[in-house]
Enzyme design. Sequence first.
Site, PDB file in Angstrom:
ATOM      1  N   TYR A 119     -33.210  -7.247 -11.464  1.00  0.00           N
ATOM      2  CA  TYR A 119     -33.422  -8.548 -12.125  1.00  0.00           C
ATOM      3  C   TYR A 119     -34.916  -8.789 -12.311  1.00  0.00           C
ATOM      4  O   TYR A 119     -35.716  -8.549 -11.409  1.00  0.00           O
ATOM      5  CB  TYR A 119     -32.835  -9.685 -11.283  1.00  0.00           C
ATOM      6  CG  TYR A 119     -33.055 -11.040 -11.919  1.00  0.00           C
ATOM      7  CD1 TYR A 119     -32.145 -11.551 -12.835  1.00  0.00           C
ATOM      8  CD2 TYR A 119     -34.204 -11.784 -11.640  1.00  0.00           C
ATOM      9  CE1 TYR A 119     -32.355 -12.772 -13.443  1.00  0.00           C
ATOM     10  CE2 TYR A 119     -34.422 -13.015 -12.254  1.00  0.00           C
ATOM     11  CZ  TYR A 119     -33.500 -13.500 -13.154  1.00  0.00           C
ATOM     12  OH  TYR A 119     -33.708 -14.704 -13.770  1.00  0.00           O
ATOM     13  N   GLU A 207     -36.156 -13.422 -19.646  1.00  0.00           N
ATOM     14  CA  GLU A 207     -35.340 -12.882 -18.563  1.00  0.00           C
ATOM     15  C   GLU A 207     -34.733 -11.545 -18.978  1.00  0.00           C
ATOM     16  O   GLU A 207     -34.121 -11.445 -20.037  1.00  0.00           O
ATOM     17  CB  GLU A 207     -34.211 -13.866 -18.218  1.00  0.00           C
ATOM     18  CG  GLU A 207     -33.368 -13.433 -17.032  1.00  0.00           C
ATOM     19  CD  GLU A 207     -32.154 -14.319 -16.830  1.00  0.00           C
ATOM     20  OE1 GLU A 207     -31.297 -14.396 -17.740  1.00  0.00           O
ATOM     21  OE2 GLU A 207     -32.064 -14.945 -15.763  1.00  0.00           O
TER      22      GLU A 207
END
Length: 397
Positions: A119, A207
């Site tokens: 992530y 992101e």
Amino acid sequence: MNIHEYQAKALLRSYGAPVSDGQIVTRAEEAKTAAGKLDGPVWVVKAQIHAGGRGKGRFAEAEAGEKGGVRLTRSVSEAAEEARKMLGRTLVTHQTGPAGKQVGRVYIEEGSGIARELYLALLVDRQTSRVAFVCSTEGGMDIEEVAAATPGKILSFSVDPVTGYQPYHGRRIAFALELEGQQVKQCVRLMGQLYKLFMEKDCEMLEINPLIVTDVGDLKCLDAKMGFDSNALYRHEDILALRDESEEDPKELQASRYDLNYIALEGEIGCMVNGAGLAMATMDIIKLYGAEPANFLDVGGGATKEKVTEAFKIITSDENVKGILVNIFGGIMRCDVIAEGVVAAVKEVGLQVPLVVRLEGTNVEKGKAIINDSGLNVIAADNLSDAAEKIVKAVKG
Ligand code: ADP
Ligand code: MG
């Protein structure tokens, strides 16, 4: 303003970041040709909506066992078939809300062999007023759960704007992500590219989830979500061109055309207020008296009669609105302008719900006279709590 994954990936590519080859499809007939331009042997078909959680999402009226908004296929014709099935349907994910979002575009992308899913995000950290990196070894589809259950697995730090991005930032991320050998170098380079993109394009959020280590050990951006600071869009025509208006709330879209600060909410009391602080206070006091606001709306300091009329029309077009509270403290904004706008709007669209008006400040007497002379069925209020109490009572009895 948000953009689609495929648009974000094109931007990433233009900054040198590693992404897969892909083709965007808006009509089912194009799907086969599009998929044919990619190498395979795996084609991933991805619904393009402004929301995450597509992989675990479900289409409305899905057949039993039907997959979500991210599907792995093993031939050009299978990819085209899955793209055809997704187009035009409504995809519901944990980020879309129960109404879901209609899929108007599908991205067909070359499949990647995945060794690890990580992530990574860049965002504006309001606490430090700096751009922050957030990363975790636990990437993939359940990052919200990771954040809730094991927050220690998420590393976050901000970058000093004076030094900007430095290679040691990238190394810090690389070690937190447990990368090895050449991946560390790739990470340092990639983080620099992402930071540059973030700063140059005035991003609010970038992101990459998942950032993957491929089966041959390279880093790659497999998903991308990007949001931009709307106040900076005037200097990014290229980004503005990526806007997909079909993704936006129609009322918010209309408001943005008139430069109104409007956010649609779920409650029953429509609010027309000047000044963001007063708008917040008005929402609070509506809640205090036991109801919920249907919107946030700041008509701003220099609003014209036309702008006020438009704002009023947007509020009345919301079928959840069971009553309207106009709360104006005239400073730069004049009460008579607001009154004229309200009267003009009611003449145009009618008034089916109770309306409470509280005016105070510049030209208040003129404003009150305009409303009184209009013959409108308006409940007058003297102060903020009186106004809130009256509108809640009018709506809830
Ligand atoms: P979302 O976050 O909206 O669910 P993602 O793009 O992150 O969508 O895709 C969900 C999952 O699908 C990823 O975590 C990854 O495991 C898999 N996936 C996505 N794109 C590819 C691809 N090009 N090749 C292989 N697997 C993929
Ligand atoms: Mg994702």
